[in-house]
Design an enzyme around this catalytic site. Structure first.
Site, PDB file in Angstrom:
ATOM      1  N   ASP A  81      30.400  43.337  43.206  1.00 48.03           N
ATOM      2  CA  ASP A  81      30.625  43.948  41.893  1.00 48.03           C
ATOM      3  C   ASP A  81      29.346  44.694  41.530  1.00 48.03           C
ATOM      4  O   ASP A  81      28.384  44.095  41.066  1.00 48.03           O
ATOM      5  CB  ASP A  81      30.950  42.870  40.845  1.00 48.03           C
ATOM      6  CG  ASP A  81      31.139  43.489  39.472  1.00 48.03           C
ATOM      7  OD1 ASP A  81      31.636  42.789  38.575  1.00 48.03           O
ATOM      8  OD2 ASP A  81      30.762  44.664  39.283  1.00 48.03           O
ATOM      9  N   TYR A 109      29.159  37.999  35.802  1.00 48.48           N
ATOM     10  CA  TYR A 109      30.258  38.421  34.915  1.00 48.48           C
ATOM     11  C   TYR A 109      30.968  39.594  35.570  1.00 48.48           C
ATOM     12  O   TYR A 109      30.312  40.511  36.077  1.00 48.48           O
ATOM     13  CB  TYR A 109      29.694  38.839  33.557  1.00 48.48           C
ATOM     14  CG  TYR A 109      30.698  39.421  32.577  1.00 48.48           C
ATOM     15  CD1 TYR A 109      30.622  40.757  32.197  1.00 48.48           C
ATOM     16  CD2 TYR A 109      31.707  38.641  32.014  1.00 48.48           C
ATOM     17  CE1 TYR A 109      31.532  41.306  31.297  1.00 48.48           C
ATOM     18  CE2 TYR A 109      32.625  39.184  31.107  1.00 48.48           C
ATOM     19  CZ  TYR A 109      32.528  40.520  30.751  1.00 48.48           C
ATOM     20  OH  TYR A 109      33.435  41.059  29.872  1.00 48.48           O
ATOM     21  N   LYS A 122      29.910  52.110  34.785  1.00 48.26           N
ATOM     22  CA  LYS A 122      28.701  52.467  34.041  1.00 48.26           C
ATOM     23  C   LYS A 122      28.097  53.816  34.451  1.00 48.26           C
ATOM     24  O   LYS A 122      28.557  54.873  34.006  1.00 48.26           O
ATOM     25  CB  LYS A 122      27.692  51.312  34.125  1.00 48.26           C
ATOM     26  CG  LYS A 122      28.225  50.015  33.463  1.00 48.26           C
ATOM     27  CD  LYS A 122      27.231  48.887  33.516  1.00 48.26           C
ATOM     28  CE  LYS A 122      27.856  47.574  33.090  1.00 48.26           C
ATOM     29  NZ  LYS A 122      27.819  47.333  31.636  1.00 48.26           N
TER      30      LYS A 122
END
Ligand code: KE4
Length: 418
Positions: free
Chosen positions: A228, A135, A256
């Protein structure tokens, strides 16, 4: 939640929070401190979701609160360069030198979306290759599913994504190097994009040689290799995937942890690529709150506290939890496989190591749902989906690990009963 459902789709501001993956009523959190959160009914949970990864120091760490409190006295946003963004960029580059140049944005979606646009611009190619189970945020180009046909042309995985765009994203199974080779040699790719360790299909590690193979194929076919690391960055190793696997991506997305719980993400990589981004180059990307001082302060305080020693201590506790959980499953006679890298971990109710998303989907998700609720009733909050990763923080003590294992042992016994 009833009032929220009248205000927000599903009563939530991000779908996974609605517990669709496990059923039941989601809880509303009141506060967090260290390794724990409390819901508005006063129930306490040991938290292994940690806001889906950012809180590597735990909830409300003093060092982050003090940094943000100090910085906000001088203003909350300017839309003008500040010294803080340079400090955070240099702190990131010190541990990930392959980010020679970078650009801050406010979410992982923005970082991945921008890196895809840049890859298409610098290669002059339109097609992207991503992997099932990975994702990369909710930009249109990534909301696709494997289509039919040899090149597995992407099909929209959400209404509102134009087929004409979805077709430009090809997908194949994680760890399937032959499929990558076949696709990359049949369609000119702008980028091969992946989570170097998958955290969004459950926790799935690359098989030895897979990442090295992607690097070779990218070099041979003129595609860019994009990691990613929004989730894996500063978690799977002190210096992320490059340190763990020794493979150099051309471009990287981070998020994050680098915000410590405030909205920050970044994309970056080889200087000659990043210089193509406006205003030095023609590739446009912008953001009102990019480099926001409060978010920069949160990230700086977090990375400053996340020394190699702290990272290694969190890793050791993660290893103990994963080993303990594996032993518990074995005692209960449950098909189970678990693994971790640094402070990121995950498990499947499946007896052999999961290598791709199809195998993840073959795990016992019904047992996972029962286990999730039994754990939650005993004060352990795991991700409300069988297809997510779990995390650990510096605030989780050895006593917390012992308590977690005791509670999960009991939860497993109940879950197995059906
Ligand atoms: P955000 O736009 O949610 O900040 O980042 C998107 C993103 C990009 N890349 C990776 C590897 C990610 O894991 C994410 C976001 N992760 C999910 C957790 N599976 C966020 C939780 C949510 O969607 O609410």
């Amino acid at each position: 939640m009833a009032r929220s459902r009248a205000r927000f789709p599903g009563g939530v501001n991000s779908p996974v929070r609605a517990f669709g993956g496990v059923g039941g009523e989601p809880f509303v959190v009141a506060r967090g401190a260290g390794s724990r959160i409390w819901d508005v009914d006063g129930n306490e949970y040991l938290d292994y979701v940690l806001s889906w990864g950012p809180l590597v120091l735990g909830h409300a760490p003093r060092v982050v609160l003090e940094a943000v409190e100090r910085i906000m006295q001088q203003g909350t946003s300017f839309g003008i360069p500040t010294g803080l963004e340079l400090e955070l960029a240099e702190a990131i580059a010190a541990r990930m030198p392959h980010l020679e140049m970078m650009r801050f944005v406010s979410s992982g979606t923005e970082a991945a979306m921008s890196v895809a646009r840049l890859a298409r611009a610098v290669t002059g190619r339109d097609h992207l290759l991503k992997f099932e189970g990975c994702y990369h945020g909710h930009a249109d180009s990534f909301l696709v599913k494997a289509g039919s046909g040899v090149a597995t042309l992407g099909l929209p995985n959400s209404p509102g994504v134009p087929s004409a765009l979805a077709e430009l994203t090809l997908t194949c199974a994680f760890n399937d190097l032959e499929a990558v080779e076949r696709i990359a040699r049949s369609v000119p790719l702008a980028a091969i994009l992946l989570e170097p360790i998958v955290g969004n299909g459950g926790y799935i590690e690359p098989v030895p040689g897979f990442l090295e193979g992607l690097r070779r194929i990218a070099d041979e076919t003129g595609a860019l290799l994009v990691f990613d690391e929004v989730m894996t960055g500063f978690r799977i190793a002190f210096g992320g995937a490059r340190e763990r696997f020794g493979v150099n991506p051309d471009l990287t997305a981070l998020g994050k942890v680098i915000g410590g719980g405030l909205p920050v993400a970044v994309y970056g990589g080889r200087r000659e690529l990043m210089e193509r981004v406006a205003p030095t180059g023609p590739v446009y990307q912008a953001g009102t709150l990019s480099g926001n001082p409060l978010a920069m302060a949160g990230g700086l305080a977090t990375l400053g506290a996340l020394t190699r020693e702290v990272h290694d201590a969190i890793t050791a506790r993660t290893a103990r939890l994963v080993a303990g959980l594996t032993a518990i499953a074995s005692r209960h006679g449950v098909p189970f496989s678990a693994s971790h890298s640094g402070s990121m971990w995950g498990f499947f109710f499946r007896d052999t190591t999961v290598r791709n998303f199809d195998e993840a989907k073959q795990s016992d998700t019904a047992l996972f749902k029962r286990f999730f609720h039994a754990a939650r009733e005993r004060g352990v909050y795991l991700a409300p989906s069988a297809f997510e990763a779990a995390f650990m923080s510096a605030a989780h003590s050895d006593a917390d690990i012992d308590l977690t294992l005791a509670r999960l042992d009991d939860a497993m016994g109940v879950a197995v009963q059906g």
